[in-house]
Enzyme design. Structure first.
Site, PDB file in Angstrom:
ATOM      1  N   LYS A  65     -25.672  10.967  25.378  1.00 27.71           N
ATOM      2  CA  LYS A  65     -26.938  10.541  23.717  1.00 27.71           C
ATOM      3  C   LYS A  65     -25.921  11.190  22.739  1.00 27.71           C
ATOM      4  CE  LYS A  65     -30.082  12.546  27.161  1.00 27.71           C
ATOM      5  NZ  LYS A  65     -29.441  11.778  28.172  1.00 27.71           N
ATOM      6  N   THR A 106       3.889   2.635   5.596  1.00 28.30           N
ATOM      7  CA  THR A 106       3.015   1.274   6.257  1.00 28.30           C
ATOM      8  C   THR A 106       1.757   2.188   7.154  1.00 28.30           C
ATOM      9  OG1 THR A 106       1.232   0.547   6.350  1.00 28.30           O
ATOM     10  CG2 THR A 106       3.693  -0.167   7.309  1.00 28.30           C
ATOM     11  N   ARG A 137       1.110  -5.211  -6.292  1.00 28.90           N
ATOM     12  CA  ARG A 137       1.440  -6.012  -5.347  1.00 28.90           C
ATOM     13  C   ARG A 137       1.884  -7.367  -6.255  1.00 28.90           C
ATOM     14  NH1 ARG A 137      -2.359  -3.474  -2.242  1.00 28.90           N
ATOM     15  NH2 ARG A 137      -1.260  -3.511   0.303  1.00 28.90           N
ATOM     16  N   ARG A 153      -5.248   6.615   2.940  1.00 28.41           N
ATOM     17  CA  ARG A 153      -4.236   6.525   2.814  1.00 28.41           C
ATOM     18  C   ARG A 153      -3.403   8.229   1.939  1.00 28.41           C
ATOM     19  NH1 ARG A 153      -4.120   1.536  -0.646  1.00 28.41           N
ATOM     20  NH2 ARG A 153      -3.763  -0.645   1.374  1.00 28.41           N
ATOM     21  N   GLY A 169       0.860  -0.985  -0.048  1.00 23.30           N
ATOM     22  CA  GLY A 169       0.226   0.050  -0.205  1.00 23.30           C
ATOM     23  C   GLY A 169       1.029   0.868  -0.173  1.00 23.30           C
ATOM     24  N   ASP A 220       2.116  -1.082  11.608  1.00 22.21           N
ATOM     25  CA  ASP A 220       2.261  -2.187  13.074  1.00 22.21           C
ATOM     26  C   ASP A 220       4.456  -3.357  12.150  1.00 22.21           C
ATOM     27  OD1 ASP A 220       2.170  -2.598   9.865  1.00 22.21           O
ATOM     28  OD2 ASP A 220       0.472  -4.467  10.293  1.00 22.21           O
ATOM     29  N   ARG A 269      -6.712  -4.258   9.442  1.00 21.17           N
ATOM     30  CA  ARG A 269      -7.078  -5.591   8.828  1.00 21.17           C
ATOM     31  C   ARG A 269      -6.748  -6.528   9.602  1.00 21.17           C
ATOM     32  NH1 ARG A 269      -7.422  -5.729   3.040  1.00 21.17           N
ATOM     33  NH2 ARG A 269      -5.065  -5.380   3.136  1.00 21.17           N
ATOM     34  N   ASP A 290      -0.808   1.073   8.215  1.00 22.34           N
ATOM     35  CA  ASP A 290      -0.654   0.666   9.478  1.00 22.34           C
ATOM     36  C   ASP A 290       0.048   0.750  11.167  1.00 22.34           C
ATOM     37  OD1 ASP A 290      -3.016  -0.374   8.362  1.00 22.34           O
ATOM     38  OD2 ASP A 290      -1.799  -1.901   7.840  1.00 22.34           O
ATOM     39  N   ARG A 333      13.162  10.879  -2.478  1.00 25.74           N
ATOM     40  CA  ARG A 333      14.325  12.069  -2.134  1.00 25.74           C
ATOM     41  C   ARG A 333      15.419  12.370  -1.433  1.00 25.74           C
ATOM     42  NH1 ARG A 333      14.112  16.535   0.425  1.00 25.74           N
ATOM     43  NH2 ARG A 333      14.331  18.557   0.045  1.00 25.74           N
ATOM     44  N   ASP A 356       4.798  -5.142   6.136  1.00 22.40           N
ATOM     45  CA  ASP A 356       5.145  -6.278   6.685  1.00 22.40           C
ATOM     46  C   ASP A 356       5.109  -7.413   5.281  1.00 22.40           C
ATOM     47  OD1 ASP A 356       2.403  -6.851   6.519  1.00 22.40           O
ATOM     48  OD2 ASP A 356       2.241  -7.323   8.341  1.00 22.40           O
ATOM     49  N   GLY A 357       4.369  -7.210   4.415  1.00 28.09           N
ATOM     50  CA  GLY A 357       4.411  -8.846   3.519  1.00 28.09           C
ATOM     51  C   GLY A 357       5.377  -7.926   2.794  1.00 28.09           C
ATOM     52  N   GLU A 394     -11.331  -2.423  10.489  1.00 27.15           N
ATOM     53  CA  GLU A 394     -12.147  -2.752   9.746  1.00 27.15           C
ATOM     54  C   GLU A 394     -12.106  -4.772  10.347  1.00 27.15           C
ATOM     55  OE1 GLU A 394      -8.603  -2.500   6.856  1.00 27.15           O
ATOM     56  OE2 GLU A 394     -10.488  -2.959   5.767  1.00 27.15           O
TER      57      GLU A 394
HETATM   58  P1  ADP Z   1       2.639  -4.822   2.407  1.00 28.71           P
HETATM   59  O1  ADP Z   1       3.524  -4.421   2.034  1.00 28.71           O
HETATM   60  O2  ADP Z   1       2.037  -3.772   2.305  1.00 28.71           O
HETATM   61  O3  ADP Z   1       2.084  -5.306   3.826  1.00 28.71           O
HETATM   62  P2  ADP Z   1       1.698  -6.980   1.003  1.00 28.71           P
HETATM   63  O4  ADP Z   1       1.814  -7.673   1.854  1.00 28.71           O
HETATM   64  O5  ADP Z   1       0.647  -6.770  -0.221  1.00 28.71           O
HETATM   65  O6  ADP Z   1       1.625  -5.511   1.040  1.00 28.71           O
HETATM   66  O7  ADP Z   1       2.775  -7.662   0.267  1.00 28.71           O
HETATM   67  C1  ADP Z   1       3.131  -6.656  -0.680  1.00 28.71           C
HETATM   68  C2  ADP Z   1       3.989  -7.652  -1.855  1.00 28.71           C
HETATM   69  O8  ADP Z   1       5.236  -8.285  -0.827  1.00 28.71           O
HETATM   70  C3  ADP Z   1       3.252  -8.747  -2.323  1.00 28.71           C
HETATM   71  O9  ADP Z   1       2.324  -8.374  -3.451  1.00 28.71           O
HETATM   72  C4  ADP Z   1       4.573  -9.473  -2.707  1.00 28.71           C
HETATM   73  O10 ADP Z   1       4.620  -9.718  -4.097  1.00 28.71           O
HETATM   74  C5  ADP Z   1       5.230  -9.728  -1.470  1.00 28.71           C
HETATM   75  N1  ADP Z   1       5.662 -10.758  -0.608  1.00 28.71           N
HETATM   76  C6  ADP Z   1       4.331 -10.350   0.598  1.00 28.71           C
HETATM   77  N2  ADP Z   1       4.324 -11.666   0.857  1.00 28.71           N
HETATM   78  C7  ADP Z   1       5.281 -12.153  -0.282  1.00 28.71           C
HETATM   79  C8  ADP Z   1       6.611 -13.760   0.993  1.00 28.71           C
HETATM   80  N3  ADP Z   1       5.635 -14.656   1.729  1.00 28.71           N
HETATM   81  N4  ADP Z   1       7.139 -14.047   0.035  1.00 28.71           N
HETATM   82  C9  ADP Z   1       7.764 -13.313  -0.978  1.00 28.71           C
HETATM   83  N5  ADP Z   1       7.826 -11.452  -1.705  1.00 28.71           N
HETATM   84  C10 ADP Z   1       5.961 -11.614  -0.122  1.00 28.71           C
END
Ligand code: ADP
Length: 325
Positions: free
Chosen positions: A216, A127, A73, A257, A12, A131, A173, A129, A22, A104-105, A224
């Site tokens: 009141k 992020t 993503r 966002r 996100g 988190d 979430r 979030d 920058r 974290d993803g 969410e």
């Molecule tokens: P965020 O980074 O905001 O938490 P996402 O959870 O959607 O967002 O993760 C972003 C991207 O990171 C995913 O679309 C994917 O390309 C990569 N990613 C997430 N988890 C994994 C994983 N276990 N292995 C490899 N790439 C990952």
């Protein structure tokens, strides 16, 4: 020696990402390191969506929300065969270090990739979030709290004028950091978050009734991912049980966002960007830069993806006490 680095923004978007890009570009330039922007997150790494970033090319973006590098993503990146393609693309471009802005993803993907191909990499928590374990601060969080505050203040005017009960759904979430901070800052009577389960809908109704007798009107900040389910169904249920009241909901959605980053998100993004360049020069594998107690820190990226960041329990408790009487 590191001669060329790549930057990408993933997951996100978050206000402050541009200020950080920058800062990275300018700090790298001071160290005679070339910078390549990788567009569309990990997707761009697979497709070689590379653009050269010069110090001039990042002029006039410190105040802009979103990310000039775009974000996306990328499910393919979860498979080794695609990560291998990504690595070959980096080699072809002579990129010998990566800086990743994401949640974290994105950090999970970054950690796996860095270890698999032994490439120096630094993650920057980005992020709304907030988190990411190991950092008090994440790029975009403060701007998002401000945006929520502005909206809740407006809804509060209507709630108190019409003596209504309002559920306001905010992002989160899996985590309630945004909801807790926004709840405290807006004087919300109730804050519901994924980390704390509500026993059942009737216990929620009981709480709301008690507050409503005195005040009141009631503002409920609803993250969410709460255990009770979708906010529209809950609103209907509470309305059925409180026939003499007017119960409404509002989903703030994607306005949370975007927007121009606030002062803290500009300054911290600039500091983290600068610091990430200092780290990448050391050629360590998979590190994360963050901020704890207003100080810049470095930690292993592995730690940030293995542990869940806890909510600020004190803030949650104090909010409950002072927002009611
Ligand atoms: P965020 O980074 O905001 O938490 P996402 O959870 O959607 O967002 O993760 C972003 C991207 O990171 C995913 O679309 C994917 O390309 C990569 N990613 C997430 N988890 C994994 C994983 N276990 N292995 C490899 N790439 C990952």
């Amino acid at each position: 020696m590191i001669k060329k680095i790549g930057i990408l923004t993933s997951g996100g978007d978050a206000p402050g990402m541009n200020a950080c890009i920058r800062s990275i570009v300018r700090a790298a330039h001071k160290n005679n390191i070339k910078v390549v922007g990788i567009e569309y997150g990990y997707k761009g790494l697979l497709n070689s969506n590379f653009i050269n970033l010069s110090p001039e090319s990042v002029t006039n973006i410190v105040h802009k929300g979103g990310t000039i590098l775009k974000t996306n993503r990328c499910e393919e990146f979860k498979q080794k065969k695609y990560r291998k393609i990504a690595y070959n693309n980096l080699r072809n471009e002579n990129i010998d270090g990566l800086i990743i802005l994401g949640g974290d993803g994105s950090f999970k993907g970054a950690y796996i990739f860095s270890n698999e191909f032994k490439i120096p990499l630094v993650g920057i928590p980005s992020t709304i979030d907030n988190d990411i374990y190991g950092s008090d601060y994440s790029i975009g969080f403060n701007t998002a709290v401000q945006t929520i505050m502005d909206s809740v203040d407006k809804i509060r005017d209507t709630a108190s004028s019409h003596e209504r009960i309002f559920f306001i759904e905010v992002m989160g979430r899996n985590s309630g950091h945004l909801a807790i901070h926004a709840g405290n800052a807006t004087g919300a009577e109730l804050v519901l978050i994924p980390e704390i389960n509500i026993k059942n809908l009737d216990s929620l109704v009981k709480k709301i009734k008690k507050i409503n007798i005195k005040k009141k009107s009631v503002i409920i900040i609803y993250a969410e991912g709460c255990n009770l389910g979708p906010v529209d169904k809950i609103t209907n249920y509470v309305q059925k049980k409180m026939k003499n009241s007017n119960v409404r909901y509002s989903i703030l959605g994607h306005i949370q966002r975007g927007g121009s980053p606030c002062e803290k998100d500009r300054i911290n993004s600039s500091l983290l960007g600068y610091y990430s360049v200092k780290e990448i020069i050391k050629k360590d594998k998979s590190k994360m830069v963050g901020i704890i107690n207003d100080k810049l820190i470095v930690q292993d990226l592995k730690l940030s993806i293995k542990r869940k960041k806890e909510i600020n329990k004190d803030l949650f408790k104090i909010t409950e006490i002072i927002n009611n009487y």
